[in-house]
Design a protein around this motif. Structure first.
Motif, PDB file in Angstrom:
ATOM      1  N   SER A  97      13.316   6.123  -3.459  1.00  0.00           N
ATOM      2  CA  SER A  97      14.691   5.722  -3.156  1.00  0.00           C
ATOM      3  C   SER A  97      15.014   4.472  -3.974  1.00  0.00           C
ATOM      4  N   PRO A  98      16.297   4.070  -4.027  1.00  0.00           N
ATOM      5  CA  PRO A  98      16.642   2.845  -4.756  1.00  0.00           C
ATOM      6  C   PRO A  98      15.872   1.615  -4.252  1.00  0.00           C
ATOM      7  N   ALA A  99      15.678   1.520  -2.931  1.00  0.00           N
ATOM      8  CA  ALA A  99      14.913   0.382  -2.387  1.00  0.00           C
ATOM      9  C   ALA A  99      13.454   0.451  -2.843  1.00  0.00           C
ATOM     10  N   MET A 114       8.659  -1.089  -6.059  1.00  0.00           N
ATOM     11  CA  MET A 114       7.691  -0.639  -7.063  1.00  0.00           C
ATOM     12  C   MET A 114       7.606  -1.643  -8.203  1.00  0.00           C
ATOM     13  N   LYS A 115       8.758  -2.150  -8.609  1.00  0.00           N
ATOM     14  CA  LYS A 115       8.800  -3.141  -9.688  1.00  0.00           C
ATOM     15  C   LYS A 115       8.010  -4.386  -9.279  1.00  0.00           C
ATOM     16  N   MET A 116       8.195  -4.838  -8.022  1.00  0.00           N
ATOM     17  CA  MET A 116       7.477  -6.035  -7.553  1.00  0.00           C
ATOM     18  C   MET A 116       5.971  -5.795  -7.498  1.00  0.00           C
ATOM     19  N   VAL A 117       5.555  -4.611  -7.048  1.00  0.00           N
ATOM     20  CA  VAL A 117       4.127  -4.294  -6.971  1.00  0.00           C
ATOM     21  C   VAL A 117       3.515  -4.269  -8.366  1.00  0.00           C
ATOM     22  N   VAL A 118       4.224  -3.664  -9.310  1.00  0.00           N
ATOM     23  CA  VAL A 118       3.732  -3.609 -10.696  1.00  0.00           C
ATOM     24  C   VAL A 118       3.610  -5.021 -11.257  1.00  0.00           C
ATOM     25  N   GLU A 167       0.832  -1.204   0.000  1.00  0.00           N
ATOM     26  CA  GLU A 167       0.000   0.000   0.000  1.00  0.00           C
ATOM     27  C   GLU A 167       0.868   1.256   0.000  1.00  0.00           C
ATOM     28  N   GLU A 168       1.953   1.248   0.791  1.00  0.00           N
ATOM     29  CA  GLU A 168       2.866   2.397   0.810  1.00  0.00           C
ATOM     30  C   GLU A 168       3.452   2.649  -0.581  1.00  0.00           C
ATOM     31  N   ILE A 169       3.873   1.583  -1.233  1.00  0.00           N
ATOM     32  CA  ILE A 169       4.470   1.710  -2.572  1.00  0.00           C
ATOM     33  C   ILE A 169       3.432   2.205  -3.568  1.00  0.00           C
ATOM     34  N   SER A 170       2.214   1.701  -3.457  1.00  0.00           N
ATOM     35  CA  SER A 170       1.150   2.166  -4.361  1.00  0.00           C
ATOM     36  C   SER A 170       0.918   3.663  -4.181  1.00  0.00           C
ATOM     37  N   GLN A 171       0.891   4.111  -2.927  1.00  0.00           N
ATOM     38  CA  GLN A 171       0.716   5.545  -2.654  1.00  0.00           C
ATOM     39  C   GLN A 171       1.917   6.340  -3.161  1.00  0.00           C
ATOM     40  N   LEU A 172       3.114   5.780  -2.992  1.00  0.00           N
ATOM     41  CA  LEU A 172       4.329   6.442  -3.480  1.00  0.00           C
ATOM     42  C   LEU A 172       4.292   6.578  -5.000  1.00  0.00           C
ATOM     43  N   MET A 173       3.840   5.526  -5.702  1.00  0.00           N
ATOM     44  CA  MET A 173       3.769   5.599  -7.169  1.00  0.00           C
ATOM     45  C   MET A 173       2.827   6.712  -7.604  1.00  0.00           C
ATOM     46  N   ILE A 174       1.712   6.857  -6.892  1.00  0.00           N
ATOM     47  CA  ILE A 174       0.762   7.923  -7.235  1.00  0.00           C
ATOM     48  C   ILE A 174       1.414   9.295  -7.016  1.00  0.00           C
TER      49      ILE A 174
END
Length: 146
Positions: free
Chosen positions: A126-128, A133-137, A109-116
């Protein structure tokens, strides 16, 4: 109110209550002593009267009570304790699994919000974060394809 309840009610007068407590405490200690002597059993008692008297009354003495407790732990109680320990270990394992699953869900959920926020130009990952993000996609694409 039953007759039994009428006989046993809270004593509101402090002095009477404390006197009654001390008298009954002495009776209990005497009965435990008699039980131990007459029946040839190991017995111990701990009576804690609350914050007003932080030292509990014990019979026969602290060491004697400790011996009774240790003896009880060595018998059937220890088998129950082992079963309880196994049950607790299972609960801990399930709790850890649930925790890991929730952490993963929260990170997703954090990554999804970050992508938005990144798409809106309001954040820089960040690099991490790029890896996550790649894994969520990839996970989202798998869900879409299936």
């Amino acid at each position: 109110m039953s007759e039994e309840a009428m006989k046993h009610q809270y004593i509101t007068d402090d002095l009477k209550r404390k006197a009654s407590f001390k008298k009954r405490e002495a009776i209990i200690m005497k009965k435990i002593s008699e039980l131990s002597i007459l029946c040839g059993v190991e017995a111990g008692a701990i009576i804690y009267s609350g914050p007003s008297d932080p030292q509990p009354e014990v019979w026969p003495d602290h060491e004697g009570v400790q011996q009774v407790i240790e003896r009880c732990r060595g018998g059937p109680v220890s088998e129950r304790a082992l079963n309880k320990e196994a049950t607790i270990q299972k609960r801990i394992k399930k709790g850890k699994e649930l925790l890991m699953r929730r952490r993963k869900e929260n990170r997703t959920e954090e990554i999804s919000q970050l992508m938005i926020r990144c798409m809106l130009g309001k954040a820089t990952p960040s690099p991490a974060d790029w890896h996550d993000m790649k894994m969520v996609v990839e996970q989202t694409l798998k869900k879409i394809n299936s």
